[in-house]
Scaffold this motif. Structure first.
Motif, PDB file in Angstrom:
ATOM      1  N   ASP A 162       0.836  -1.206   0.000  1.00  0.00           N
ATOM      2  CA  ASP A 162       0.000   0.000   0.000  1.00  0.00           C
ATOM      3  C   ASP A 162       0.866   1.248   0.000  1.00  0.00           C
ATOM      4  O   ASP A 162       1.864   1.318   0.721  1.00  0.00           O
ATOM      5  CB  ASP A 162      -0.898   0.035   1.247  1.00  0.00           C
ATOM      6  N   GLU A 163       0.464   2.225  -0.792  1.00  0.00           N
ATOM      7  CA  GLU A 163       1.043   3.563  -0.764  1.00  0.00           C
ATOM      8  C   GLU A 163      -0.087   4.561  -0.993  1.00  0.00           C
ATOM      9  O   GLU A 163      -1.177   4.185  -1.440  1.00  0.00           O
ATOM     10  CB  GLU A 163       2.140   3.714  -1.828  1.00  0.00           C
ATOM     11  N   ASP A 164       0.176   5.834  -0.706  1.00  0.00           N
ATOM     12  CA  ASP A 164      -0.906   6.813  -0.848  1.00  0.00           C
ATOM     13  C   ASP A 164      -0.589   7.935  -1.839  1.00  0.00           C
ATOM     14  O   ASP A 164      -1.204   8.994  -1.804  1.00  0.00           O
ATOM     15  CB  ASP A 164      -1.301   7.393   0.512  1.00  0.00           C
ATOM     16  N   ALA A 167      -3.750   8.660  -3.599  1.00  0.00           N
ATOM     17  CA  ALA A 167      -4.941   8.612  -2.745  1.00  0.00           C
ATOM     18  C   ALA A 167      -5.840   9.838  -2.911  1.00  0.00           C
ATOM     19  O   ALA A 167      -7.053   9.753  -2.714  1.00  0.00           O
ATOM     20  CB  ALA A 167      -4.529   8.479  -1.278  1.00  0.00           C
ATOM     21  N   ASP A 168      -5.278  10.982  -3.265  1.00  0.00           N
ATOM     22  CA  ASP A 168      -6.055  12.219  -3.406  1.00  0.00           C
ATOM     23  C   ASP A 168      -6.862  12.180  -4.703  1.00  0.00           C
ATOM     24  O   ASP A 168      -6.289  12.141  -5.798  1.00  0.00           O
ATOM     25  CB  ASP A 168      -5.105  13.421  -3.411  1.00  0.00           C
ATOM     26  N   ASN A 251      -2.764  -1.480  -3.174  1.00  0.00           N
ATOM     27  CA  ASN A 251      -3.538  -0.242  -3.207  1.00  0.00           C
ATOM     28  C   ASN A 251      -2.593   0.950  -3.315  1.00  0.00           C
ATOM     29  O   ASN A 251      -1.788   1.191  -2.416  1.00  0.00           O
ATOM     30  CB  ASN A 251      -4.392  -0.121  -1.936  1.00  0.00           C
ATOM     31  N   SER A 253      -3.799   3.966  -3.518  1.00  0.00           N
ATOM     32  CA  SER A 253      -4.585   5.107  -3.033  1.00  0.00           C
ATOM     33  C   SER A 253      -4.987   4.902  -1.580  1.00  0.00           C
ATOM     34  O   SER A 253      -6.093   5.235  -1.164  1.00  0.00           O
ATOM     35  CB  SER A 253      -5.822   5.309  -3.910  1.00  0.00           C
ATOM     36  N   ALA A 254      -4.066   4.372  -0.773  1.00  0.00           N
ATOM     37  CA  ALA A 254      -4.335   4.026   0.625  1.00  0.00           C
ATOM     38  C   ALA A 254      -3.773   5.115   1.538  1.00  0.00           C
ATOM     39  O   ALA A 254      -2.588   5.104   1.880  1.00  0.00           O
ATOM     40  CB  ALA A 254      -3.699   2.676   0.953  1.00  0.00           C
ATOM     41  N   TRP A 255      -4.624   6.057   1.928  1.00  0.00           N
ATOM     42  CA  TRP A 255      -4.162   7.158   2.780  1.00  0.00           C
ATOM     43  C   TRP A 255      -3.422   6.622   4.003  1.00  0.00           C
ATOM     44  O   TRP A 255      -3.865   5.683   4.657  1.00  0.00           O
ATOM     45  CB  TRP A 255      -5.333   8.006   3.238  1.00  0.00           C
ATOM     46  N   GLY A 256      -2.290   7.224   4.294  1.00  0.00           N
ATOM     47  CA  GLY A 256      -1.518   6.886   5.491  1.00  0.00           C
ATOM     48  C   GLY A 256      -0.448   5.847   5.281  1.00  0.00           C
ATOM     49  O   GLY A 256       0.471   5.728   6.103  1.00  0.00           O
ATOM     50  N   ARG A 257      -0.531   5.090   4.192  1.00  0.00           N
ATOM     51  CA  ARG A 257       0.487   4.088   3.899  1.00  0.00           C
ATOM     52  C   ARG A 257       1.513   4.692   2.945  1.00  0.00           C
ATOM     53  O   ARG A 257       1.153   5.207   1.895  1.00  0.00           O
ATOM     54  CB  ARG A 257      -0.140   2.837   3.273  1.00  0.00           C
ATOM     55  N   LYS A 258       2.781   4.617   3.303  1.00  0.00           N
ATOM     56  CA  LYS A 258       3.821   5.304   2.537  1.00  0.00           C
ATOM     57  C   LYS A 258       4.682   4.350   1.709  1.00  0.00           C
ATOM     58  O   LYS A 258       5.031   4.679   0.577  1.00  0.00           O
ATOM     59  CB  LYS A 258       4.722   6.106   3.489  1.00  0.00           C
TER      60      LYS A 258
END
Length: 371
Positions: A162-164, A167-168, A251, A253-258
């Motif tokens: 997961d990364e974000d 995400a926006d 994912n 577009s996973a907010w909070g995952r870097k």
């Protein structure tokens, strides 16, 4: 082995800089092998290429990548351009007699990946892909734990990446949302978990996948909106060999995952847990001893986990992403010298690409696909 090796670099974005740092540092860290001579750098404009060459330490610069490949003093080429250009550049370099270090994914289409493998085989040169997460000393340690049978017979593997950075929903449309870049999360970064599976267990044998788009369109620079052509989320069931089941969730577009690659390996005698966001530690649970004192224990990376010791003499201080790329560079040089090397070459990379395209076909057909 020669005293030096001539290096060419095509592309100077995020990964291009990672390659440049690795080429500059590999001799100082490992001491053995040839000293890289940074010969030629290519970018899409000559002025920009010259500026980057001065920053990275390359002798020559060009706005034409073909000129770099034609340079007789370049012996190995780093290809760090966007996905759609990998095949053409890597094949041209191999046909010119150069070794190749190409960033992942291997190619956008399976046909291009097959052509890259064929070119590498015909050339007799070393050709590897940029799967540097397999170089982490603790991933190597996980392999040793598995080989020793410490957690017994493995029955299930669970992977999440997961990364974000997407995400926006109002982030501007860019090339990673174009179909020309591939399927999306599946081959943009899902290939990294697949590289870990390949290294630790071998290729997957069956897959069932579902791909989805959290946002149907994104704004453009001119104030309009453009339809998103790739899938930012992928959910996959898979099997390894004949007895190991698995789940992979991706994912972008996973907010909070870097930079999360969460790996859990479940066996008959214990469990291994690892997360790339905490890349210098792993968790090990063993189902023996007093149940009242059982629990996960944390193993911190240290000099006993080679090649950590080449960087830092004390445990717990930690390596970083660029250090893994430098280790990968050293493994590439070992492979070029004909020595045993821990790399994902084009043959192994083709296994990963086959898995990716099988997953995409599974999504389209809504059925299990065997490899």
């Amino acid at each position: 082995m020669t005293a030096t090796i001539g290096v060419g670099l095509i592309g100077t974005g995020y990964m291009g800089k990672c390659h440049a740092l690795a080429w500059n540092g590999v001799k100082a860290v490992f001491g053995d092998g040839p000293r890289p001579r940074l010969v030629h750098l290519a970018e899409n404009h000559a002025d920009f290429a010259r500026r980057r060459a001065d920053e990275f330490g390359f002798e020559r610069a060009t706005g034409d990548w073909r000129a770099l490949i034609a340079d007789p003093e370049v012996e190995v080429v780093s290809v760090t351009t966007p996905n759609a250009f990998h095949a053409e550049m890597a094949i041209a370099a191999l046909q010119a007699g150069k070794h190749v270090w190409c960033e992942k994914p291997m190619a956008v289409t399976l046909g291009d990946a097959q052509a890259m493998y064929a070119a590498a085989r015909a050339s007799g040169r070393t050709a590897i892909l940029g799967y540097n997460y397999i170089q982490n000393p603790l991933i190597r340690q996980i392999g040793e734990i598995l080989d020793a049978g410490t957690i017994g017979t493995v029955n299930h593997v669970r992977l999440e990446m997961d990364e974000d950075f997407m995400a926006d929903p109002e982030a501007l449309f860019y090339w990673k949302s174009e179909a020309s870049s591939g399927y999306g999360a599946l081959d943009d970064f899902g290939v990294h978990p697949l590289s870990l599976l390949l290294q630790l267990f071998g290729p997957v044998s069956r897959v069932f996948a579902n791909l989805s788009k959290p946002y149907a369109a994104r704004p453009t620079q001119d104030g309009n909106r453009r339809t998103v052509e790739t899938f930012d989320i992928a959910s996959v069931l898979f099997e390894i060999g004949e007895g190991i089941s698995g789940v992979m969730a991706l994912n972008r577009s996973a907010w909070g995952r870097k930079g999360r690659i969460a790996l859990q390996i479940f066996g008959s005698k214990g469990t291994i847990a690892y997360d790339q966001e905490r890349m210098n530690e792993l968790q090990l649970y063993l189902a023996d001893g007093d149940p009242g004192t059982q629990g996960f224990r944390t193993i911190l990376a240290g000099p006993q986990h080679a090649p950590y010791d080449r960087f830092i003499p004390a445990p717990g201080h930690g390596l970083g992403f660029n250090d893994l790329k430098l280790i990968e560079c050293h493994e590439l040089l070992r492979a070029i010298a004909g020595e045993p090397a821990r790399v994902i070459d084009f043959a192994a990379g083709l296994n990963i690409e086959r898995a990716v395209h099988a997953m995409a076909r599974s999504h389209q057909d809504q059925a299990w696909v065997s490899l």
